[in-house]
Design an enzyme around this catalytic site. Sequence first.
Site: not given
Ligand code: GLN
Length: 493
Positions: A82, A157, A181
């Site tokens: 990532k 994400s 995420s």
């Molecule tokens: N969707 C969540 C956010 O936007 C979690 C994102 C994540 O785990 N990095 O914060």
Amino acid sequence: MLCQLTVKELSEKLQSGEVSSRDAVQACLDRVQSVDPQVHAFLSVNAEDALNQADAADIALKTARENQTKISPLTGIPIGMKDLIAVEGHPLGCASKILEGFISPYDATVTRKLKEAGAIPFGRLNMDEFAMGSSTENSAYGRTNNPWGLDLVPGGSSGGSAAAVAAHEVFATLGSDTGGSIRQPASFCGCVGLKPTYGRVSRYGLVAFASSLDQIGPYTHTVEDSAILLEAISGHDPLDSTSVPEPVPAFQQELKNGVRGLKVGLPKEYFIDGMDPEVRDAVEKAVKELESQGAEIVEISLPHTDYAVSTYYIIATAEASANLARFEGIRYGKRVDGDDLFQLNSRTRGQGFGEEVKRRVLLGTYVLSSGYYDAYYNQAQKVRALIFQDFQQAFEKVDLIATPSTPTAAFKAGDKVDDPLSMYLCDIFTISCNLAGICGISLPCGYTSDPQLPIGLQLLGRPFGESQLLQAAYAYEKATDWNSKKATAIPAP
Ligand code: GLN
């Protein structure tokens, strides 16, 4: 075709000499070339560098064969990264314009550990900018498409990390999970995604979003592969003061202990109205399968679940506003000049950050500001403690908790971008796990009927209870064949 193999299968073939690491890397490069124009999981690929590392791995594999010495199971295996995990000499962009052109001067601890285990960091995977989002639509470089339906989001994400595995572009990847995420994209893309206990895996070299919640974890096709990768990246790290000096179990060896006698809790707050009935059905069937293998199913309550999303969006944004202060146009990446320092800072941040990142920085700064600190940030910390207590009490009665990973299967791109609140609610089942610092995994447990899209089962475990988590996931996976299905919107590998 090589790209279909699991990490375990590829490892066996590499060690026996049946295939070379160069072949494996080349197979990934070919697959990326043929399907990534549609999927857009990768922001960049380090072709020449990966092939060179493969050649070095092939020499090590050959030497080990000739001398009959043991060699790490990850030797010669490319692993996708990532775009927020540091790999020396590779771009480190967090899918943000503000880090355009920034090259990492060092390796994250997970990268170092993977390299020491002989693995090859492969490419940079797309994500929501700075890991803020649930659809990968917040990437500054365009969205990633779900290999099960190209008009659908892969989740976020870590959408690129999940889609690259689902599309068989690489054998496994690393993502990060702050509020879901890893697990939500795993659920949307039909792969296995594991969020380790907070402190299990070093965060050194992971660009921080919300430091008290972030963890790095693997994406794979199988639970066994997940165990192999987790074992490689776990362990105490003096470079991360929040990493915990807990021994790392032999996750792979302990996989086969089964679920007989394990108590699995079903939290009533997680089976809610508004949830897709097909999702509920698939998860209930999965739980029945665990029961038929000897697990005891117990109804439990996690009474503060309703407050998790709002608590998260105060704590995560507060931490993000502090963490992202370092991107001021002087030290990293992009710089937009101005007449004075203030203008330089604000122009760089104004042009460098996307809309969602700005929204979070504003929110976070607000909840930390002197007049509101007690009302919001402090209050959220107290609620966080209650959420942690919910799990503590639940784990006195049960060993594991089973829930859906997400209320619905993957949604259409564009459906939620203009409605941040409905986007935030995507993580309703995954967020509490981060607030409590416990571990969780998402694995395929069925498909919706029309269109056929993956559904994810989430299992949650005690702090440092990854072994039990993996055992239950493995027992379930062995009794089903969900992970043998291939993503339908792209040519088969
Ligand atoms: N969707 C969540 C956010 O936007 C979690 C994102 C994540 O785990 N990095 O914060």
